[in-house]
Scaffold this active site. Sequence first.
Site, mmCIF file in Angstrom:
data_model
loop_
_atom_site.group_PDB
_atom_site.id
_atom_site.type_symbol
_atom_site.label_atom_id
_atom_site.label_comp_id
_atom_site.label_asym_id
_atom_site.label_seq_id
_atom_site.Cartn_x
_atom_site.Cartn_y
_atom_site.Cartn_z
ATOM 1 N N SER A 111 -29.044 79.723 128.762
ATOM 2 C CA SER A 111 -30.100 80.746 128.791
ATOM 3 C C SER A 111 -31.262 80.368 127.877
ATOM 4 O O SER A 111 -31.873 81.210 127.230
ATOM 5 C CB SER A 111 -29.535 82.109 128.400
ATOM 6 O OG SER A 111 -28.713 82.618 129.406
ATOM 7 N N ALA A 149 -22.079 81.378 130.405
ATOM 8 C CA ALA A 149 -21.584 81.777 129.077
ATOM 9 C C ALA A 149 -20.569 80.783 128.529
ATOM 10 O O ALA A 149 -19.702 81.129 127.741
ATOM 11 C CB ALA A 149 -21.011 83.187 129.091
ATOM 12 N N GLY A 196 -29.230 85.331 130.903
ATOM 13 C CA GLY A 196 -28.254 85.096 131.965
ATOM 14 C C GLY A 196 -26.817 84.951 131.530
ATOM 15 O O GLY A 196 -25.900 85.317 132.263
ATOM 16 N N GLU A 197 -26.565 84.392 130.328
ATOM 17 C CA GLU A 197 -25.185 84.180 129.905
ATOM 18 C C GLU A 197 -24.517 85.465 129.443
ATOM 19 O O GLU A 197 -23.299 85.632 129.570
ATOM 20 C CB GLU A 197 -25.120 83.162 128.756
ATOM 21 C CG GLU A 197 -26.030 81.963 128.868
ATOM 22 C CD GLU A 197 -25.684 81.017 129.996
ATOM 23 O OE1 GLU A 197 -24.523 81.003 130.429
ATOM 24 O OE2 GLU A 197 -26.585 80.289 130.446
ATOM 25 N N LEU A 198 -25.299 86.364 128.862
ATOM 26 C CA LEU A 198 -24.718 87.517 128.181
ATOM 27 C C LEU A 198 -23.722 88.312 129.009
ATOM 28 O O LEU A 198 -22.627 88.637 128.531
ATOM 29 C CB LEU A 198 -25.832 88.450 127.686
ATOM 30 C CG LEU A 198 -25.287 89.764 127.089
ATOM 31 C CD1 LEU A 198 -24.576 89.505 125.778
ATOM 32 C CD2 LEU A 198 -26.381 90.790 126.934
#
Length: 931
Positions: free
Chosen positions: A711, A547, A889-891
């Site tokens: 992501s 992120a 994946g970053e969220l």
Amino acid sequence: MDSSVGNKVVLKSYLLNINGNQTRVVCKADDTLLTVIRNHLKLTGTKRGCECGQCGVCNVIVNGKVMRACIVRMKSIPEHADIMTVEGLGTPDHLHAIQWAFIANNAIQCGFCTPGFVMAAKGLLDTNLNPTREDVRDWLQKHWCACRCTGYKQIVNAVMDAAAVLRGEKEMEDFGRALKPGELIWGTNYPRPSDKFKVTGTWDFGDDAGMKLPPNTLYAALVHVDVNHAEILSLDIKEAERMPGVVKVVTADDIYAFGGTNKLFGAQHPSVISGNGWERPILCDKKIFMWGDVTAVVCAESYEQAEAAAQKVRVELKELPALMDVEDALAPDAPSIHEGVSNVYLERRVRKGKDAAEVLDSLPHVVEDVFYLQRQPHLTLENDVGFGYWDEDGNLTIQSKHISIYRAASFLARGIGIPSSKIRIIQNHTGASFGYKLGLTCEGYIAAAVIATGRPVFCRYDTKHHVTYTPKRAPFLMKVALGADEEGHIRAIDHKSWVDHGPYSEFAPGLVVKLCHYMGALYGVENVNGVGYAVYTNQKWNTAFRAWGAPQVHIAQEIAVDMLAEKVGMDPLEFRYLNAIRPGGTFPHGHAPDVYPLPKMVEILRPRYQEALKRAKEESTETLRKGVGVAFGVYNSNVDGGDTANCDVELMPDGGVMIYNTWEDHGQGADIGTLGTAHRALVPLGLQPDRIRLFLNDTYRCPNSGPAAASRCQVMVGQAIIDGCNKLMDAMRRPDGTFRTYDEMVGEGLPVIYHGTYECVTRNADGEIVPVKGIDENGQGMPYACYMYGLFMAEVDVDVTTGKTWVSKMTLIDDVGVINNYGVVDGQMYGGLAQGIGLALYEDFEDPARYNNLVTCGFPYIKSITDDMELIHMETPREFGPWGASGAGELPLTAPHPAIINAIYNAVGVRVKRLPAKPEKIKALLREKQQ
């Protein structure tokens, strides 16, 4: 007893039962059990991690007891001991119930820690077949089982399911069953192709592969200097060169001799920074810029010889004043870290609407404060490792953990004096990254050593050097002013931030620009003014971390939003509902989001939130206060500006299909992402999943799919996969709609391999589909096509007598588009939430002399992470994502930490604005509040 007599080395012979097989082992009595298992017996399922008992990846069972093999000496192992490693439990074709349950519960991501967890679980279930969830958690904590990927919940699920199987209450389903015609693995929990190998310890990571290199391989030891800032007066390698087994001590002079500049690059975009961006030496020869900088590489015939010789290299230094934070670096009398270049070397601005400062002056409700997000260590359990050699075509080949392999070649080329076209990068199976391997770490040293010696070279950081030297998340110091009108509508935001990027600028422009993209984004603020600066310090160099940039932005924004809600007199969740971006609103860069899911998220969360508030009020006591906090989060799903991806698709002689791409896997699920996407694209061919094979992450065999970052891969590589599959099927299709066989394709002279490609596009303000583009000098543009969104709710307990905070529950409502694989997405969410808890409460990296292992860095073990995590998926289709998918994946690490900080305020009325919120900090704020 291990001893040496004259020139004689005294060894001991042990007769042991290894996985049921009577085996004689000859070793030193002081050798660790891990050394014997891996080096002597070649059982590489037992992984080498921290080697100080802090991670549990080397757990084995000795005479019925779980032991960490790295801290057990052979002299303490009794004769005829029964020793079980993961290889003795099950095989990929005959899984033990525990191994099956780990796959069934998606309890595997990168897989590096998995054998250690499996063996610890075996030890528990051998003694207790009816454990509670808390029993499992207590056991795994007791045995120091660490995981940085999963968030632990799925691991506990797996142990509970395995117990049920062993009790005869549950059946093990067959993962390899044949699919019915038209049945998809897209949108299911279909296991990763790698799972059965990871869970049985047969998936070779970098250190495992390094043990299987040819006999002429050299071992590299790094001579690193443990000061923060110094001038190098002299470097004496003569004594080291005379040490046994030493072949070469490589210095900067060697790199210059074979035509390298000895400098590394890293996506700086020189047009927007002061200086030229070539600040980072491969091997320091003039200055030490930060703790752990390397001056030489000792190449020897064995690892032990290389390490011993490295201690004999003499580096004479003149220590210089160290600038250890942005305040130091901004001081009027601060020396320049890089001669002739200001310590403030980058400025990026965003301007939207009216002048935000003037608007704020006219508003009735304004908050202004300063926030700080700390330097977060990645804390991967697999240390940095790689090896290099000359391949048969004369290419310098590096195999490492890198997650942007085409970039790695270009970043390295000038520094070592070899064209990028002659550098081949292959990604080893990787024990997590979370972004740190977007930059070069061991690759430069390996390349220099291979060129200087002409021989294969293996390099592995020890844990201390891995933790202290590899890059971290960059800290932000942020000043934010936020204002609302009488009705509570947020009308303006004005912000200024300083990014401590350590001594090297690589990747800094992309990070600073995140401020322009996201500060105020989720509220569609009309009037935005912001500026971000990148600052050189002598602290740790920084790179991407999950992120990237968003946790910094969100900690300031989401605490400020809570403060403004209080000033307006509204509940924090309802204030967000009022202000959540809706159709017609735009992000600070002036472009509209792809979808508008936030109001619906609040509606879904509202009853849970109200119940949580009620529960917190009812259960709070005089000394234990409970609170609830919320936060919005957002992140992009493609690289800023122009983004492309490529993929090749080949029809094989047996009618199967091979997919070639560089969707680098570091635990996030590139294998199942590729397989799920390709399987759906190829549905007309009726292929079973095992007929779709993957050839991934080799720059000489696979086209450039771009980095496994932001992501972006499910969107970008996914679209390229679909394009390649469609081109293949178009070529195979006969006039009657049926498909040609491989032999027919060859017989008709038709190619059997097709190139898929995708260029990222979006819609402009007029609704036209156009390529994405970067931002201008005012931060305006169309940098992204797809995003991911979340609403986080944290429930916390705060002990007012100690300040200690415990997260009792995390709830996340996410929208990552249409989901390819639920098990993978769930794992990403749980793991990201766990990292967010660590970021909020435990993790830090300030003093490299002290923050040099997992414990001192605040690694969150299982008992530090709540077992109560609730995920709610909203799957709003994305126009430009493959079948509506976006990234994921970053969220989960965008904004769990401000939700936790806001919950602490709700519980005890103090706001932590400088993370982490350690007990002593909360206790001090409580004392201050009382006074």
